[in-house]
Design a protein around this motif. Structure first.
Motif: not given
Length: 389
Positions: A155-174
């Motif tokens: 959805q972020a790609a469709k809207e041209g959004a900036l994505l900011v994330y806080t994901l503790a799981d390294p695999s999720m963040a990657e």
């Protein structure tokens, strides 16, 4: 289906001739029709109504989102299924965005991501206030599996959004990092760099579990109970109540009405400080206990008279007092007189720091108070005269 209360996208582009030397008229490019799901359309309508936007009901076969061949590659990458416009069961909508979107994704409550983005946006008030560079922020909390994460990134790609994330799981963040790179989405990992730096400093690997996760059985600490006790104490001591307990407070705030004593007290209490606040009213004697407590606990609050008058007018209106009601509470002469009375009280107690709260957020005022409070506890040098901050 994308679980996102955000607008869809509308990509339009003019076709350019494949060979400019050919004089034959170009055939019209084939247009794909994309429609939102019923749930997505409901989200859109609710959001538009909250924003005060006028909703138009497109006629049958119109209002679809048009994507020309130059954008089809993006659509296919995002797994957008072509649909027929013959079925009326799904209402077709065209969504226009009023600002550039910022997506905040967290596997916990999202507090860190939200406050980090808000702090950064504070550096752009010069263009945000007058809507010169409007921004729409969207928080997605509790995102704990890759499938949901990918839906949001699509959805972020469709809207041209900036994505900011806080994901503790390294695999999720990657996964978030690689997906954003694949689809050309600008992104920022807030938690990863600081976690890696601390891990390297301590020589210990992080748990990779978000706060509140089932695998983290963290017992209630003494700090937790201290904060609860501080909040209870502060509520009981609000607005000059129980002056005999002022000596038990860690911090005492004093100032005229509407200088933000109560919200500031509650904010400090949530950090574990027992706070009492005492109002200064022109012609009313202050409680003796205020002058008997340790003067290094007391902090004065002051404000610009014009700003104070505006706040008091709004307060009087919220209480049901009309413009014709006679009250000196919000009259400029009385406001100045009361501030002058408070100034004299502060001058008679030069060890009380006086904090100017005009234009300051509660967090900013609290930061000044806590800095002075801890400086005093640690016996840092402090001028023994009244000073404004």
């Amino acid at each position: 289906m994308l679980a996102c209360p955000c607008s869809a996208f509308n990509l339009r582009a003019t076709a350019t001739p494949a060979n400019p030397d050919i004089s034959d008229p170009e055939p019209e490019p084939k247009v794909r029709k994309l429609k939102g799901s019923p749930q997505f359309n409901r989200w859109y309508r609710a959001r538009a109504l909250r924003s005060g936007h006028k909703l138009e009901r497109p006629s049958h076969g119109t209002g679809a989102l048009e994507v020309n061949p130059s954008a089809q590659r993006i659509s296919e990458t995002l797994s957008l299924e072509p649909t027929s416009t013959a079925n009326d069961s799904d209402r077709e909508v065209e969504v226009t965005d009023s600002g550039k979107p910022i997506y905040m994704v967290s596997d916990g409550t999202g507090w860190t991501a939200e406050h980090s983005v808000n702090a950064a946006l504070g550096q752009f008030e010069h263009c945000l206030v007058d809507r010169g560079c409007p921004v729409n922020t969207h928080l997605f909390s509790g995102i704990d599996d890759v499938e949901r994460l990918m839906e949001i990134i699509k959805q972020a790609a469709k809207e041209g959004a900036l994505l900011v994330y806080t994901l503790a799981d390294p695999s999720m963040a990657e996964s978030a990092k690689q997906a954003c790179k694949l689809w050309g989405i600008p992104s920022t990992d807030i938690l990863g760099p600081i976690t890696e730096a601390i891990a390297a400093h301590l020589g210990v690997s992080p748990s990779g579990l978000p706060r509140g996760a089932a695998g983290r059985n963290i017992p209630l600490s003494d700090e937790y109970f201290r904060r609860i006790e501080a909040v209870e104490f502060t509520i009981k001591q609000d607005d000059g109540a129980l002056p005999q307990n002022l000596s038990k407070a860690d911090i005492v705030l004093t100032g005229v009405s509407r200088t933000g004593k109560t919200p500031l007290s509650i904010y400090l209490a949530q950090k574990g400080y027992k706070v009492a606040n005492v109002p200064i009213v022109n012609g009313v004697a202050l409680p003796k206990g205020l002058f008997e407590v340790d003067p290094e606990k007391v902090f004065g609050l002051t404000i610009n008279p014009l700003v104070l008058q505006t706040i008091r007018k709004a307060r009087a209106k919220s209480l049901g007092f009309g413009d014709n009601a006679r009250s000196n509470y919000s009259e400029m002469a009385y406001v100045k007189e009361e501030l002058e009375f408070a100034r004299k009280v502060f001058a008679q107690n030069p060890t009380w720091p006086v904090i100017e709260v005009t234009g300051k957020a509660i967090e900013e005022t609290a930061a000044v108070i806590l800095r002075l409070y801890h400086d005093r506890k640690q016996k840092c040098s402090m001028p023994r005269i009244s000073k404004r901050y």
